[in-house]
Design a protein around this motif. Structure first.
Motif, PDB file in Angstrom:
ATOM      1  N   ASP A   8       2.605  16.544   2.555  1.00 17.06           N
ATOM      2  CA  ASP A   8       2.544  16.476   4.012  1.00 17.06           C
ATOM      3  C   ASP A   8       2.422  17.869   4.622  1.00 17.06           C
ATOM      4  OD1 ASP A   8       2.517  15.041   6.423  1.00 17.06           O
ATOM      5  OD2 ASP A   8       4.664  15.453   6.721  1.00 17.06           O
ATOM      6  N   VAL A   9       3.183  18.825   4.101  1.00 15.16           N
ATOM      7  CA  VAL A   9       3.101  20.205   4.589  1.00 15.16           C
ATOM      8  C   VAL A   9       1.722  20.793   4.269  1.00 15.16           C
ATOM      9  CG1 VAL A   9       4.002  22.545   4.271  1.00 15.16           C
ATOM     10  CG2 VAL A   9       5.577  20.628   4.529  1.00 15.16           C
ATOM     11  N   ALA A  10       1.223  20.539   3.070  1.00 14.96           N
ATOM     12  CA  ALA A  10      -0.102  21.045   2.690  1.00 14.96           C
ATOM     13  C   ALA A  10      -1.187  20.442   3.573  1.00 14.96           C
ATOM     14  CB  ALA A  10      -0.381  20.739   1.223  1.00 14.96           C
ATOM     15  N   ARG A  11      -1.091  19.134   3.849  1.00 14.03           N
ATOM     16  CA  ARG A  11      -2.073  18.471   4.717  1.00 14.03           C
ATOM     17  C   ARG A  11      -2.016  19.058   6.132  1.00 14.03           C
ATOM     18  NH1 ARG A  11      -0.158  13.653   4.539  1.00 14.03           N
ATOM     19  NH2 ARG A  11      -1.117  13.196   2.540  1.00 14.03           N
ATOM     20  N   ASP A  12      -0.801  19.281   6.620  1.00 13.51           N
ATOM     21  CA  ASP A  12      -0.631  19.866   7.950  1.00 13.51           C
ATOM     22  C   ASP A  12      -1.215  21.282   8.002  1.00 13.51           C
ATOM     23  OD1 ASP A  12       0.172  20.068  10.587  1.00 13.51           O
ATOM     24  OD2 ASP A  12       2.243  20.608  10.080  1.00 13.51           O
ATOM     25  N   ALA A  13      -0.983  22.060   6.938  1.00 17.02           N
ATOM     26  CA  ALA A  13      -1.515  23.424   6.888  1.00 17.02           C
ATOM     27  C   ALA A  13      -3.041  23.433   6.839  1.00 17.02           C
ATOM     28  CB  ALA A  13      -0.937  24.172   5.682  1.00 17.02           C
ATOM     29  N   LEU A  14      -3.625  22.545   6.045  1.00 19.27           N
ATOM     30  CA  LEU A  14      -5.087  22.487   5.959  1.00 19.27           C
ATOM     31  C   LEU A  14      -5.708  22.010   7.274  1.00 19.27           C
ATOM     32  CD1 LEU A  14      -5.655  21.154   2.349  1.00 19.27           C
ATOM     33  CD2 LEU A  14      -6.175  23.410   3.247  1.00 19.27           C
ATOM     34  N   THR A  15      -5.070  21.043   7.919  1.00 24.14           N
ATOM     35  CA  THR A  15      -5.566  20.583   9.213  1.00 24.14           C
ATOM     36  C   THR A  15      -5.517  21.708  10.239  1.00 24.14           C
ATOM     37  OG1 THR A  15      -4.789  18.362   8.724  1.00 24.14           O
ATOM     38  CG2 THR A  15      -5.265  18.850  11.017  1.00 24.14           C
ATOM     39  N   THR A  16      -4.407  22.438  10.241  1.00 23.18           N
ATOM     40  CA  THR A  16      -4.280  23.572  11.157  1.00 23.18           C
ATOM     41  C   THR A  16      -5.329  24.637  10.854  1.00 23.18           C
ATOM     42  OG1 THR A  16      -1.913  23.158  11.391  1.00 23.18           O
ATOM     43  CG2 THR A  16      -2.700  25.335  12.017  1.00 23.18           C
ATOM     44  N   LEU A  18      -8.332  24.213   9.494  1.00 18.82           N
ATOM     45  CA  LEU A  18      -9.650  23.751   9.937  1.00 18.82           C
ATOM     46  C   LEU A  18      -9.778  23.782  11.456  1.00 18.82           C
ATOM     47  CD1 LEU A  18     -10.291  20.807   7.475  1.00 18.82           C
ATOM     48  CD2 LEU A  18     -11.351  23.059   7.488  1.00 18.82           C
ATOM     49  N   LEU A  19      -8.723  23.395  12.168  1.00 18.99           N
ATOM     50  CA  LEU A  19      -8.773  23.425  13.631  1.00 18.99           C
ATOM     51  C   LEU A  19      -8.792  24.852  14.168  1.00 18.99           C
ATOM     52  CD1 LEU A  19      -6.301  20.560  14.584  1.00 18.99           C
ATOM     53  CD2 LEU A  19      -8.785  20.578  14.828  1.00 18.99           C
ATOM     54  N   THR A  20      -8.193  25.775  13.428  1.00 20.03           N
ATOM     55  CA  THR A  20      -8.112  27.155  13.895  1.00 20.03           C
ATOM     56  C   THR A  20      -9.423  27.906  13.664  1.00 20.03           C
ATOM     57  OG1 THR A  20      -5.743  27.162  13.458  1.00 20.03           O
ATOM     58  CG2 THR A  20      -6.801  29.295  13.694  1.00 20.03           C
ATOM     59  N   VAL A  21      -9.998  27.780  12.476  1.00 14.79           N
ATOM     60  CA  VAL A  21     -11.207  28.553  12.175  1.00 14.79           C
ATOM     61  C   VAL A  21     -12.497  27.776  12.419  1.00 14.79           C
ATOM     62  CG1 VAL A  21     -10.006  29.960  10.483  1.00 14.79           C
ATOM     63  CG2 VAL A  21     -11.269  27.964   9.723  1.00 14.79           C
ATOM     64  N   MET A  69      -5.882  29.854  18.784  1.00 14.69           N
ATOM     65  CA  MET A  69      -5.584  30.089  17.381  1.00 14.69           C
ATOM     66  C   MET A  69      -4.125  30.482  17.191  1.00 14.69           C
ATOM     67  SD  MET A  69      -9.068  32.132  16.439  1.00 14.69           S
ATOM     68  CE  MET A  69      -8.676  32.499  14.761  1.00 14.69           C
ATOM     69  N   GLY A  70      -3.631  31.366  18.043  1.00  8.84           N
ATOM     70  CA  GLY A  70      -2.235  31.781  17.957  1.00  8.84           C
ATOM     71  C   GLY A  70      -1.278  30.627  18.197  1.00  8.84           C
ATOM     72  N   ARG A  71      -1.619  29.777  19.169  1.00  2.85           N
ATOM     73  CA  ARG A  71      -0.779  28.617  19.458  1.00  2.85           C
ATOM     74  C   ARG A  71      -0.761  27.651  18.275  1.00  2.85           C
ATOM     75  NH1 ARG A  71      -2.605  27.880  24.127  1.00  2.85           N
ATOM     76  NH2 ARG A  71      -4.289  26.464  23.594  1.00  2.85           N
ATOM     77  N   ASN A  72      -1.917  27.425  17.638  1.00  3.50           N
ATOM     78  CA  ASN A  72      -1.981  26.539  16.465  1.00  3.50           C
ATOM     79  C   ASN A  72      -1.115  27.059  15.324  1.00  3.50           C
ATOM     80  OD1 ASN A  72      -3.574  24.525  17.414  1.00  3.50           O
ATOM     81  ND2 ASN A  72      -5.429  25.191  16.382  1.00  3.50           N
ATOM     82  N   ILE A  73      -1.213  28.337  15.042  1.00  2.36           N
ATOM     83  CA  ILE A  73      -0.447  28.919  13.938  1.00  2.36           C
ATOM     84  C   ILE A  73       1.043  28.930  14.271  1.00  2.36           C
ATOM     85  CG2 ILE A  73      -0.075  31.036  12.611  1.00  2.36           C
ATOM     86  CD1 ILE A  73      -3.114  31.527  12.890  1.00  2.36           C
ATOM     87  N   SER A  74       1.367  29.224  15.514  1.00  2.00           N
ATOM     88  CA  SER A  74       2.769  29.204  15.940  1.00  2.00           C
ATOM     89  C   SER A  74       3.355  27.795  15.838  1.00  2.00           C
ATOM     90  CB  SER A  74       2.882  29.721  17.372  1.00  2.00           C
ATOM     91  OG  SER A  74       4.190  29.608  17.843  1.00  2.00           O
ATOM     92  N   ASP A  75       2.587  26.797  16.243  1.00  7.01           N
ATOM     93  CA  ASP A  75       3.057  25.411  16.138  1.00  7.01           C
ATOM     94  C   ASP A  75       3.273  25.013  14.677  1.00  7.01           C
ATOM     95  OD1 ASP A  75       2.966  25.211  18.869  1.00  7.01           O
ATOM     96  OD2 ASP A  75       1.085  24.069  18.924  1.00  7.01           O
ATOM     97  N   LEU A  76       2.382  25.450  13.793  1.00 11.65           N
ATOM     98  CA  LEU A  76       2.557  25.157  12.367  1.00 11.65           C
ATOM     99  C   LEU A  76       3.846  25.783  11.850  1.00 11.65           C
ATOM    100  CD1 LEU A  76       1.525  24.065   9.621  1.00 11.65           C
ATOM    101  CD2 LEU A  76       0.372  26.260   9.339  1.00 11.65           C
ATOM    102  N   MET A  77       4.092  27.030  12.217  1.00 14.19           N
ATOM    103  CA  MET A  77       5.317  27.699  11.771  1.00 14.19           C
ATOM    104  C   MET A  77       6.553  27.002  12.309  1.00 14.19           C
ATOM    105  SD  MET A  77       6.554  29.880   9.900  1.00 14.19           S
ATOM    106  CE  MET A  77       8.289  30.060   9.681  1.00 14.19           C
ATOM    107  N   THR A  78       6.492  26.530  13.546  1.00 13.11           N
ATOM    108  CA  THR A  78       7.618  25.801  14.130  1.00 13.11           C
ATOM    109  C   THR A  78       7.874  24.506  13.361  1.00 13.11           C
ATOM    110  OG1 THR A  78       7.113  26.724  16.303  1.00 13.11           O
ATOM    111  CG2 THR A  78       8.502  24.758  16.246  1.00 13.11           C
ATOM    112  N   ARG A  79       6.818  23.775  13.028  1.00 16.85           N
ATOM    113  CA  ARG A  79       6.983  22.535  12.267  1.00 16.85           C
ATOM    114  C   ARG A  79       7.559  22.800  10.879  1.00 16.85           C
ATOM    115  NH1 ARG A  79       1.931  21.592  14.749  1.00 16.85           N
ATOM    116  NH2 ARG A  79       0.814  22.052  12.822  1.00 16.85           N
TER     117      ARG A  79
END
Length: 88
Positions: A8-16, A18-21, A69-79
């Motif tokens: 689940d964490v890996a899927r969330d990271a990959l989704t983030t 793809l959405l970021t770059v 991009m910063g918001r996406n990465i920050s949200d991932l770190m928060t999760r």
């Protein structure tokens, strides 16, 4: 951490990722296609013609999408931090 949580964490990271770059890669692809089309029409095969507009377009896209991009990465770190707190 179970295998399902890791997946689940890996899927969330990959989704983030793809959405970021994704927008940056899309801009580079579209500009590259336009340049290739222009070169094919004009028979102009200048090497710098392919790099300079692409670099400028990617830089402009980065400046435009940097807050997103910063918001996406920050949200991932928060999760991920919330998962660590709950699991620990």
């Amino acid at each position: 951490m179970t295998e399902l949580e890791v997946m689940d964490v890996a899927r969330d990271a990959l989704t983030t990722l793809l959405l970021t770059v994704g927008p940056i890669l899309a801009v580079a692809l579209v500009v590259g296609l336009f340049i290739a089309f222009f070169q094919a029409l004009t028979q102009l095969q200048e090497m710098t013609l392919t790099f300079v507009p692409k670099i400028m377009a990617v830089f402009a896209a980065l400046m435009f999408t940097l807050p997103f991009m910063g918001r996406n990465i920050s949200d991932l770190m928060t999760r991920i931090a919330e998962r660590i707190i709950v699991g620990g």
